[in-house]
Design a protein around this motif. Structure first.
Motif, PDB file in Angstrom:
ATOM      1  N   MET A 134       3.348 -28.738   8.761  1.00  0.00           N
ATOM      2  CA  MET A 134       2.284 -27.754   8.902  1.00  0.00           C
ATOM      3  C   MET A 134       2.161 -26.830   7.688  1.00  0.00           C
ATOM      4  SD  MET A 134       2.521 -26.910  12.966  1.00  0.00           S
ATOM      5  CE  MET A 134       1.231 -25.706  12.850  1.00  0.00           C
ATOM      6  N   ILE A 135       2.233 -27.428   6.490  1.00  0.00           N
ATOM      7  CA  ILE A 135       2.014 -26.666   5.270  1.00  0.00           C
ATOM      8  C   ILE A 135       1.087 -27.446   4.356  1.00  0.00           C
ATOM      9  CG2 ILE A 135       4.227 -25.436   5.334  1.00  0.00           C
ATOM     10  CD1 ILE A 135       5.236 -27.331   3.156  1.00  0.00           C
TER      11      ILE A 135
ATOM     12  N   LYS B 266       1.357 -19.057   1.095  1.00  0.00           N
ATOM     13  CA  LYS B 266       0.078 -18.338   1.075  1.00  0.00           C
ATOM     14  C   LYS B 266      -1.128 -19.273   1.159  1.00  0.00           C
ATOM     15  CE  LYS B 266       1.650 -14.365  -1.607  1.00  0.00           C
ATOM     16  NZ  LYS B 266       1.428 -13.625  -2.868  1.00  0.00           N
ATOM     17  N   CYS B 267      -0.920 -20.563   0.976  1.00  0.00           N
ATOM     18  CA  CYS B 267      -2.040 -21.513   0.966  1.00  0.00           C
ATOM     19  C   CYS B 267      -2.618 -21.645   2.368  1.00  0.00           C
ATOM     20  CB  CYS B 267      -1.585 -22.879   0.459  1.00  0.00           C
ATOM     21  SG  CYS B 267      -2.928 -24.087   0.345  1.00  0.00           S
TER      22      CYS B 267
ATOM     23  N   ALA C 246       8.778 -22.168   3.110  1.00  0.00           N
ATOM     24  CA  ALA C 246       7.543 -22.368   3.871  1.00  0.00           C
ATOM     25  C   ALA C 246       7.846 -22.976   5.233  1.00  0.00           C
ATOM     26  CB  ALA C 246       6.587 -23.253   3.094  1.00  0.00           C
ATOM     27  N   LEU C 247       8.769 -23.913   5.278  1.00  0.00           N
ATOM     28  CA  LEU C 247       9.143 -24.531   6.545  1.00  0.00           C
ATOM     29  C   LEU C 247       9.790 -23.517   7.487  1.00  0.00           C
ATOM     30  CD1 LEU C 247      10.542 -27.976   5.337  1.00  0.00           C
ATOM     31  CD2 LEU C 247       8.402 -27.543   6.531  1.00  0.00           C
TER      32      LEU C 247
ATOM     33  N   ALA D 285      -2.544 -17.890  -3.499  1.00  0.00           N
ATOM     34  CA  ALA D 285      -1.441 -18.856  -3.440  1.00  0.00           C
ATOM     35  C   ALA D 285      -1.124 -19.425  -4.821  1.00  0.00           C
ATOM     36  CB  ALA D 285      -1.786 -19.987  -2.477  1.00  0.00           C
ATOM     37  N   ILE D 286      -2.076 -19.296  -5.739  1.00  0.00           N
ATOM     38  CA  ILE D 286      -1.893 -19.798  -7.100  1.00  0.00           C
ATOM     39  C   ILE D 286      -2.018 -18.616  -8.049  1.00  0.00           C
ATOM     40  CG2 ILE D 286      -2.677 -21.449  -8.839  1.00  0.00           C
ATOM     41  CD1 ILE D 286      -4.264 -22.810  -6.509  1.00  0.00           C
TER      42      ILE D 286
END
Length: 160
Positions: free
Chosen positions: A46-47, A11-12, A153-154, A129-130
């Motif tokens: 890319m995260i 979500k970040c 995430a990847l 995201a937090i």
């Protein structure tokens, strides 16, 4: 069960608003170098991952502190008592995640204190995201959860 900061890197959006809110909440200035949360960018994957104090069960920062300036309070939060601190910075070196900092600007060691139970980073994170949630993580479970989050995430990025 204790409340901890829980991060969802999927979500970040890399806005770093959490860093700005943290520095303003603690120092009345918008300056990411004074933040107790740091967003790390993994360009190859890319995260972005907001990195926060894990409030370790056996905190190495507190173990190396020669004056007892770092201690666990009644809520289970590792606190820093500036009045006891001699600014030796051993705690900064001891933290395996790099979640304790020293600022020459404010001449102080600082780390996440969960904002007294109302974390600024959570309040101002536009993508949620937090979160601040009840958790019961054992240390090995924390690492396992972090590995799963990164892998998810990847996979999400690869599917886009």
């Amino acid at each position: 069960m204790a409340k901890h900061l829980v991060v969802d890197p999927k979500k970040c959006v890399s806005c770093r608003t959490c860093e700005l809110a943290c520095s303003f909440g603690h120092h009345d200035v918008i300056n990411p170098t004074l933040s107790r949360i740091n967003v790390f960018h993994y360009e190859e994957d890319m995260i972005s991952v907001p990195v926060v104090c894990m409030q370790c069960d056996e905190p190495s920062c507190a173990a190396v502190c020669p004056t007892g300036a770092l201690h666990r309070n009644e809520d289970g939060v590792i606190e820093h008592d500036n009045s006891k601190c001699i600014k030796c910075k051993q705690c900064v070196s001891a933290c395996p995640l790099g979640n304790i900092s020293y600022s020459p600007k404010v001449q102080n060691v600082f780390k996440c204190d969960l904002c007294g139970g109302d974390p600024m980073c959570v309040k101002f994170c536009p993508s949620h995201a937090i979160t601040f949630a009840d958790t019961d993580f054992a240390p090995d479970k924390k690492q396992e959860a972090a590995d799963k989050i990164k892998e998810a995430a990847l996979q999400t990025r690869e599917g886009e």
